[in-house]
Motif scaffolding. Structure first.
Motif, PDB file in Angstrom:
ATOM      1  N   GLU A   1      74.174  32.981  71.404  1.00  0.00           N
ATOM      2  CA  GLU A   1      73.453  32.040  70.554  1.00  0.00           C
ATOM      3  C   GLU A   1      72.204  32.737  70.042  1.00  0.00           C
ATOM      4  N   ARG A   2      72.027  32.721  68.753  1.00  0.00           N
ATOM      5  CA  ARG A   2      70.859  33.367  68.154  1.00  0.00           C
ATOM      6  C   ARG A   2      69.766  32.341  67.933  1.00  0.00           C
ATOM      7  N   ARG A   3      68.581  32.733  68.316  1.00  0.00           N
ATOM      8  CA  ARG A   3      67.439  31.849  68.102  1.00  0.00           C
ATOM      9  C   ARG A   3      66.870  32.114  66.723  1.00  0.00           C
TER      10      ARG A   3
ATOM     11  N   ALA B   1      61.770  30.680  63.757  1.00  0.00           N
ATOM     12  CA  ALA B   1      60.831  29.616  64.124  1.00  0.00           C
ATOM     13  C   ALA B   1      60.849  29.385  65.629  1.00  0.00           C
ATOM     14  N   ASP B   2      62.039  29.421  66.240  1.00  0.00           N
ATOM     15  CA  ASP B   2      62.145  29.244  67.684  1.00  0.00           C
ATOM     16  C   ASP B   2      61.478  30.394  68.436  1.00  0.00           C
ATOM     17  N   ARG B   3      61.717  31.615  67.961  1.00  0.00           N
ATOM     18  CA  ARG B   3      61.099  32.785  68.605  1.00  0.00           C
ATOM     19  C   ARG B   3      59.584  32.738  68.460  1.00  0.00           C
ATOM     20  N   THR B   4      59.108  32.345  67.281  1.00  0.00           N
ATOM     21  CA  THR B   4      57.668  32.244  67.037  1.00  0.00           C
ATOM     22  C   THR B   4      57.049  31.203  67.965  1.00  0.00           C
ATOM     23  N   GLN B   5      57.695  30.056  68.057  1.00  0.00           N
ATOM     24  CA  GLN B   5      57.195  28.981  68.916  1.00  0.00           C
ATOM     25  C   GLN B   5      57.205  29.410  70.379  1.00  0.00           C
ATOM     26  N   ALA B   6      58.255  30.087  70.812  1.00  0.00           N
ATOM     27  CA  ALA B   6      58.356  30.545  72.199  1.00  0.00           C
ATOM     28  C   ALA B   6      57.276  31.575  72.511  1.00  0.00           C
ATOM     29  N   MET B   7      57.018  32.492  71.578  1.00  0.00           N
ATOM     30  CA  MET B   7      56.001  33.510  71.797  1.00  0.00           C
ATOM     31  C   MET B   7      54.609  32.889  71.853  1.00  0.00           C
ATOM     32  N   ARG B   8      54.348  31.936  70.959  1.00  0.00           N
ATOM     33  CA  ARG B   8      53.059  31.240  70.950  1.00  0.00           C
ATOM     34  C   ARG B   8      52.870  30.476  72.264  1.00  0.00           C
ATOM     35  N   ALA B   9      53.924  29.794  72.713  1.00  0.00           N
ATOM     36  CA  ALA B   9      53.853  29.047  73.973  1.00  0.00           C
ATOM     37  C   ALA B   9      53.605  29.983  75.153  1.00  0.00           C
TER      38      ALA B   9
END
Length: 196
Positions: free
Chosen positions: A6-8, A11-19
């Motif tokens: 499953e590819r993220r 936006a999901d990667r950005t949100q995960a990195m920010r979190a």
């Protein structure tokens, strides 16, 4: 048979990195303090690059502000969630008192919001964050309990009561008697309502 990964999305990667940066920053800020926390420690704890930190945040102060906003939002969410089913304004103020103090017992939260936040960001910035998140909950509750629209007097009363709540949270976190502070805050609110 090949399993499709499953590819993220970006936006999901950005949100995960920010979190991850906010979580790492929070942990370091509460254990070491703002001044003693370095950006290399933050990126190591978040397992990201220094470039990623500066892509999401201008500097350490901007990351710290994001941590403060996140903590303030969690306090507001706790109050709103707890008071959602209340059938009267007086009950909401009473329940909201407990919800605020319970939320402030989250390890490190009192230090972040009531000690380091004002010291690092300044009172004006903290007031702005408070207005954006939980700051209006007391005035909304007072307005409902008193049956009138907020005015400058009610806003002043809200700020004074907010200061009492902050003092109680600080004292409880330092070992003060939780039950006494809760009872006194509720008594102050009841007097504020009956005296207006």
């Amino acid at each position: 048979m090949q399993v499709k990964k499953e590819r993220r999305s970006n936006a999901d990667r950005t949100q995960a990195m920010r979190a991850a940066l906010i979580a790492a920053g929070r942990q370091l800020f509460i254990t070491k303090g703002y001044a003693e926390t370095s950006t290399p420690e933050i990126v190591a704890a978040a397992e990201v690059t220094r470039g990623a930190l500066y892509h999401h945040f201008e500097d350490k102060a901007a990351l710290f502000r994001a941590v403060i906003v996140a903590e303030s939002e969690k306090v507001a969410e706790a109050i709103n969630s707890a008071t959602d089913g209340c059938t009267s304004a007086a009950q909401a103020l009473d329940t909201g008192t407990d919800a605020y103090l319970d939320a402030m017992m989250q390890p490190g939260r009192t230090r972040l919001l009531l000690v380091d936040g004002p010291a690092v960001l300044g009172h004006d910035a903290m007031d702005a964050i408070d207005r954006e998140t939980a700051g209006g909950t007391i005035v909304v509750g007072l307005s409902a309990a008193l049956g009138r629209e907020p005015d400058t007097r009610m806003a002043a009363l809200g700020r004074l009561l907010s200061s009492a709540f902050e003092r109680a949270a600080l004292d409880i976190s330092a070992g003060g008697d939780d039950a006494i502070y809760r009872a006194e805050l509720k008594r102050m609110l009841a007097q504020a309502i009956s005296g207006n």
